[in-house]
Write a protein that holds these residues in place. Structure first.
Motif, PDB file in Angstrom:
ATOM      1  N   CYS A  24       6.077  29.717  28.319  1.00 16.59           N
ATOM      2  CA  CYS A  24       7.303  30.069  29.022  1.00 16.59           C
ATOM      3  C   CYS A  24       8.491  29.842  28.079  1.00 16.59           C
ATOM      4  O   CYS A  24       8.356  29.156  27.060  1.00 16.59           O
ATOM      5  CB  CYS A  24       7.439  29.228  30.291  1.00 16.59           C
ATOM      6  SG  CYS A  24       7.773  27.492  29.974  1.00 16.59           S
ATOM      7  N   CYS A  48       9.069  26.064  27.230  1.00 19.77           N
ATOM      8  CA  CYS A  48       8.119  25.479  26.280  1.00 19.77           C
ATOM      9  C   CYS A  48       8.268  26.108  24.893  1.00 19.77           C
ATOM     10  O   CYS A  48       8.071  25.435  23.876  1.00 19.77           O
ATOM     11  CB  CYS A  48       6.684  25.640  26.776  1.00 19.77           C
ATOM     12  SG  CYS A  48       6.294  24.553  28.161  1.00 19.77           S
ATOM     13  N   CYS A  69       2.659  29.695  32.347  1.00 18.45           N
ATOM     14  CA  CYS A  69       2.683  29.107  31.010  1.00 18.45           C
ATOM     15  C   CYS A  69       1.434  28.268  30.769  1.00 18.45           C
ATOM     16  O   CYS A  69       1.034  27.474  31.610  1.00 18.45           O
ATOM     17  CB  CYS A  69       3.937  28.243  30.882  1.00 18.45           C
ATOM     18  SG  CYS A  69       4.022  27.268  29.379  1.00 18.45           S
ATOM     19  N   CYS A  85       2.835  24.246  30.572  1.00 13.23           N
ATOM     20  CA  CYS A  85       3.419  23.527  31.701  1.00 13.23           C
ATOM     21  C   CYS A  85       3.034  24.135  33.052  1.00 13.23           C
ATOM     22  O   CYS A  85       3.281  23.536  34.092  1.00 13.23           O
ATOM     23  CB  CYS A  85       4.940  23.457  31.572  1.00 13.23           C
ATOM     24  SG  CYS A  85       5.752  25.035  31.868  1.00 13.23           S
TER      25      CYS A  85
HETATM   26 ZN   LIG Z   1       5.989  26.104  29.874  1.00 19.34          ZN
END
Ligand SMILES: [Zn+2]
Length: 523
Positions: free
Chosen positions: A145, A148, A260, A263
């Protein structure tokens, strides 16, 4: 995503709510932000440094009084927003045709790599701390994402290990240690945790303009190929230490609407690849990053060398070099820690801060392990500091000697030909340092409280430490040799090794020194 205006930093609020904030929301009054909540331990350390770098660059206090005012009552989110706003143009994450955060100014071509290449990976086995399980191996990460991705980019640029020919290491070398000040009293807000690490403008000069001197991605990269150059502290603003960009990278490939791989959050688009080229900025010269401890050559001939994570972890034998100064090897605490020791700490009557040290143990390009530890620090007069350095090194040296003897004797008990045995003795070392640590820091607190004109440390301290070492060395020997029975247990050999352990322990110079000082009052 704009890393100043948009919410992307994963945090935990006072009531436990997990949230994402924009940097300026750090001081939200409703349900205050308490902690960063990153999906990996290296991300946690990097996000702290991102916030500290941003505050230092855009909102440094004028002087120490100013610092103290904001410590006691934080600025409003609006005030922070206004201050950070001047950097917003440089913090666009995804801007294929223009300036983009920590990405090369002009990189139309390069090697295409999967997004996982941004992660500094640790092998799954050989983990020492549980938090290592959060590291994920290559192949399991296909898309990240924006949050991140930004964190991975920053983490890589600030820690960059050796990456093959011309893929430069970070400004403070590959995989440096970082030491941050943290408030001792919990709960403390994330604002307090970051603000403790901010220098005032009297101590560290602010930047007049935010240009490529500070954020290197705002202009053509200072290349380091054959015709290129090195980049020293004289070439750019000191604030670049927080924003070093050794790798030439441009985010490239994206996928749509997925979650993601790090996460688990979903976002409209995910990053799946990037473009890179070698011969980016080659940081060289006497760089000293303010959040990292360094080893200084006593003759000033060699450049300062950042301290790195080491096999065996961060234990109290490193305390002098991380928290104060280790005169034996030239290790010196990070500038921010020195600043607390010598100045900032004066405002606080009791020791209100500790240090949080963290970093990878790098095996060239691979992270072997991630270490972190918390250590006490003390605000002391110069005389007290000198005393403490001297006394602490006496205690640490005795421990170093003892662990050496212990290791050798356990080997002698275990193996017929101990000299040829290659066995991994690091578990023994670790046990020893762990079991003596609490006592060391208890005695250190006592020593730190003594007035500067104290000539000799009290004999009870030496007695106490002698008892700790004596008890621990024999306990570990017993349990290592008798409790765990190797197939060819040889009792005779064990007894001989134990006798020799006793002889070497009591005959050791550092131990004898402790014993002499235990009796100094009687003499
Ligand atoms: Zn992430």
């Amino acid at each position: 995503m704009n890393l100043i205006n948009d919410a992307w930093i994963p945090v935990i609020r006072a009531d436990g709510l997990k949230d994402q904030i924009a940097p300026w929301q750090l001081t939200d009054e409703n349900n205050p932000v308490m902690e960063i909540n990153a999906p990996r331990p290296d991300f946690q350390g990097a996000l702290y440094q991102f916030l500290i770098g941003l505050i230092q660059t855009c909102f440094a206090p004028e002087d120490e009084d100013d610092w103290l005012d904001y410590w006691e009552s934080p600025p409003t989110p609006d005030a922070l927003k206004q201050a950070f706003d001047k950097a917003a143009f440089a913090f666009e994450l995804d801007n294929p045709d223009g300036i983009a955060f920590m990405q090369d100014y002009d990189l139309p071509e390069g090697e295409n790599k999967p997004i996982a290449g941004l992660l500094i990976d640790a092998p799954g086995s050989k983990t020492i701390k549980d938090n290592l399980d959060h590291f994920i191996k290559h192949g399991q990460v296909n898309q990240l994402c924006p949050s991140c991705t930004a964190t991975a980019l920053f983490t890589l640029q600030t820690n960059a290990p050796a990456g093959g020919v011309g893929h430069r290491v970070g400004l403070r070398g590959g995989g440096p240690l970082t030491t941050l000040l943290i408030p001792k009293e919990e709960p403390s807000t994330l604002w307090q945790k970051t603000w403790l690490n901010i220098f005032n403008q009297e101590d560290k000069e602010p930047a007049d303009t935010l240009d490529a001197q500070v954020f290197p991605w705002l202009a053509e990269t200072r290349l380091s190929d054959k015709k290129g150059q090195i980049t020293t502290p004289l070439d750019v603003h000191w604030l670049q230490a927080y924003w070093g960009m050794p790798r030439r990278i441009r985010l490239a490939d994206k996928t749509e609407q997925q979650s993601c791989d790090l996460c688990g959050q979903s976002a409209e688009s995910m990053f799946s690849g990037y473009r890179t080229q070698n011969y980016g900025i080659n940081y060289d010269g006497a760089w000293v990053h303010p959040l990292t401890p360094y080893r200084f050559d006593p003759k000033d001939k060699e450049l300062p060398l950042s301290l790195k994570g080491q096999q065996g972890g961060l234990v109290f034998r490193h305390w002098l070099g991380l928290a104060l100064q280790d005169e034996e090897n030239g290790d010196r605490a990070a500038e921010i820690v020195q600043f607390f020791n010598n100045e900032r700490g004066r405002e606080f009557h009791s020791a209100m801060a500790a240090i949080w040290c963290f970093g990878y143990d790098m095996d060239n390009m691979k992270a072997r392990c991630w270490y972190e530890s918390r250590f006490p620090i003390f605000y002391l007069s110069e005389q007290q500091q000198n005393n403490l350095m001297h006394w602490a090194s006496e205690l640490i040296n005795a421990a170093r000697e003892v662990v050496k003897i212990l290791r050798t004797q356990i080997k002698e008990a275990w193996f017929k030909r101990p000299k040829d045995a290659k066995g991994d003795m690091s578990a023994i070392d670790r046990q020893f340092w762990e079991r003596t640590e609490a006592d060391f820091f208890r005695l250190l607190e006592q020593l730190a409280r003594l007035p500067g004109d104290t000539g000799l440390a009290p004999p009870e301290i030496y007695q106490d430490w002698f008892n700790t070492l004596q008890r621990t060395v024999f306990q570990i020997f017993e349990s290592a040799t008798l409790a765990s029975v190797p197939e060819d247990l040889d009792l005779k050999r064990i007894i001989a090794a134990k006798n020799s352990l006793r002889k070497k322990f009591y005959g050791n110079k550092a131990i004898k020194n402790l014993k002499t000082k235990m009796q100094q009052e009687a003499a």
